[in-house]
Design an enzyme around this catalytic site. Structure first.
Site, short mmCIF file in Angstrom:
data_model
loop_
_atom_site.label_atom_id
_atom_site.label_comp_id
_atom_site.label_asym_id
_atom_site.label_seq_id
_atom_site.Cartn_x
_atom_site.Cartn_y
_atom_site.Cartn_z
N HIS A 1 93.01 5.31 12.90
CA HIS A 1 92.50 4.91 14.22
C HIS A 1 93.57 4.13 14.99
O HIS A 1 94.13 3.17 14.47
CB HIS A 1 91.26 4.04 14.08
N ASP B 1 93.33 2.08 17.53
CA ASP B 1 93.00 0.67 17.77
C ASP B 1 92.88 -0.12 16.47
O ASP B 1 92.70 -1.34 16.51
CB ASP B 1 91.72 0.55 18.59
N GLU C 1 80.08 8.01 4.78
CA GLU C 1 80.74 6.72 4.51
C GLU C 1 79.68 5.64 4.41
O GLU C 1 79.43 5.07 3.35
CB GLU C 1 81.75 6.38 5.60
N ASP D 1 92.86 4.90 7.60
CA ASP D 1 91.75 4.45 8.46
C ASP D 1 92.22 3.43 9.48
O ASP D 1 92.46 3.77 10.63
CB ASP D 1 90.59 3.90 7.62
#
Length: 364
Positions: free
Chosen positions: A21, A23, A206, A295
């Protein structure tokens, strides 16, 4: 016989990253700089190292609210074209420094409209940053545009994915809390993407269980599963030498549906209790299409090389295992077949072979 891969050597290996990701991987100093430039006054610390420590602590706190707060700060400073382009450029630079040769990095354009930026300008800024960073640092970065599953803009974001697919966007994703927000709420977007021959992945399995995975595949037609760790709930006799796959698990394996697993992040969110107990060990032994990912590099305090090194320590993996994960990822990427094959045969396999063997001798 080869020596066990070390972190230093793993960093030199040509790696592929599919689940990261934007951000969640901003440099702490960049967060500080952008906050000052944009007038963002809510940072919990103004020193970069103190801020880095805060992000890591918050992510490991066990509090979902505090974990989500971390993203409010990174997103909060990514509200201009210059900020988005800088963060994307630095992302490409950081991944290349870790030995990543191909990456697909995702972000949600709808989260970056606080100052009135149109979605098109947001996507163009990120794609430009990735392209500039890629050219200068020798990495290819594809953009995944993400829709938030608790919002109602998925069709709009899906249309963006198609509009910019020849300009750096390689696919679509949905993210956010799974419980209460099934992927079928966005079925019109997925059906549109299928009609347009576009690729998409879905965060599933998840924070929720098998129903999330089943809907993502059988209702929505996902090409890949973001995380997918809960597929192990459909495998019985896991502690024996003859694990039994249920129909959904067997389907996922038979169809070679890629699993975008993120070991450290999965520990932080409670999807696994330790690296040694992470489902990736079982799923690799059963030859699911497993890939290894980061991630959120900032929140998890990790890199792709460090994720591999943790798996080496937990499962005694060797160079052949790491190459297997990497080839899996490259096979599962959302770029064309010829491009994938060129990277596998021209970069990945030769790179791993050089690390595994120095002439006729094992790597020391």
């Amino acid at each position: 016989m080869t020596d066990r891969p070390t972190l230093e050597d793993i960093r030199r290996a040509p790696k592929v990253l599919l689940h990261d990701h934007l951000d969640g991987g901003v440099r702490p100093q960049t967060v500080v700089d952008l906050a000052r430039a944009g007038g963002y006054r809510n940072l919990p610390a103004e020193d970069a190292e103190e801020l880095r420590a805060w992000f890591t602590s918050a992510a490991d706190s066990g509090s979902l609210e505090r974990y989500l707060e971390t993203f409010s700060h990174t997103v909060g400073v990514m509200q201009s074209e210059d900020a988005l382009r800088r963060v994307a450029y630095e992302c490409a630079e950081d991944l290349a420094a870790d030995g990543v040769v191909y990456a697909e990095v995702r972000f949600a354009p709808e989260l970056h409209t606080q100052t009135g930026l149109p979605l098109e300008k947001i996507v163009e800024a990120v794609v430009t940053g990735f392209a500039e960073g890629g050219r200068e640092h020798g990495i290819r970065v594809g953009t995944l545009v993400t829709a938030m599953r608790h919002q109602a803009r998925s069709m709009e974001i899906a249309e963006l994915a198609v509009r910019y697919r020849d300009a750096g966007v390689v696919g679509f994703d949905i993210a956010g809390a799974e419980a209460g927000y099934p992927p079928t709420r966005h079925l019109d977007a997925f059906e549109y993407l299928q009609r347009e021959n576009a690729h998409f992945t879905i965060h599933a399995g998840e924070g929720f269980g098998l129903p999330s995975i089943w809907q993502a595949i059988q209702w929505c037609g996902a090409d890949r599963l973001g995380h997918g760790v809960r597929i192990v709930d459909d495998i019985t006799d896991r502690d024996t030498d003859r694990p039994q796959l249920g129909r959904l698990a067997a389907y996922v394996r038979d169809k070679r549906i890629p699993l975008e697993m993120c070991p450290t992040s999965n520990l932080q969110t409670g999807a696994a209790r330790s690296i040694a107990e992470h489902p990736i060990g079982l799923l690799r032994s059963l030859y699911f299409r497993v890939t290894v990912n980061t991630d959120n590099r900032l929140m998890s305090g990790t890199t792709l090389s460090e994720e591999f090194a943790k798996l080496v320590g937990a499962f005694d993996y060797d160079w052949d295992d790491l190459r297997w994960f990497t080839v899996n990822a490259m096979k599962s990427a959302f770029i064309g077949f010829d491009e994938r094959l060129e990277l596998i045969n021209g970069v990945i396999k030769p790179g791993f072979d050089r690390l595994k063997w120095h002439g006729d001798r094992p790597l020391a």
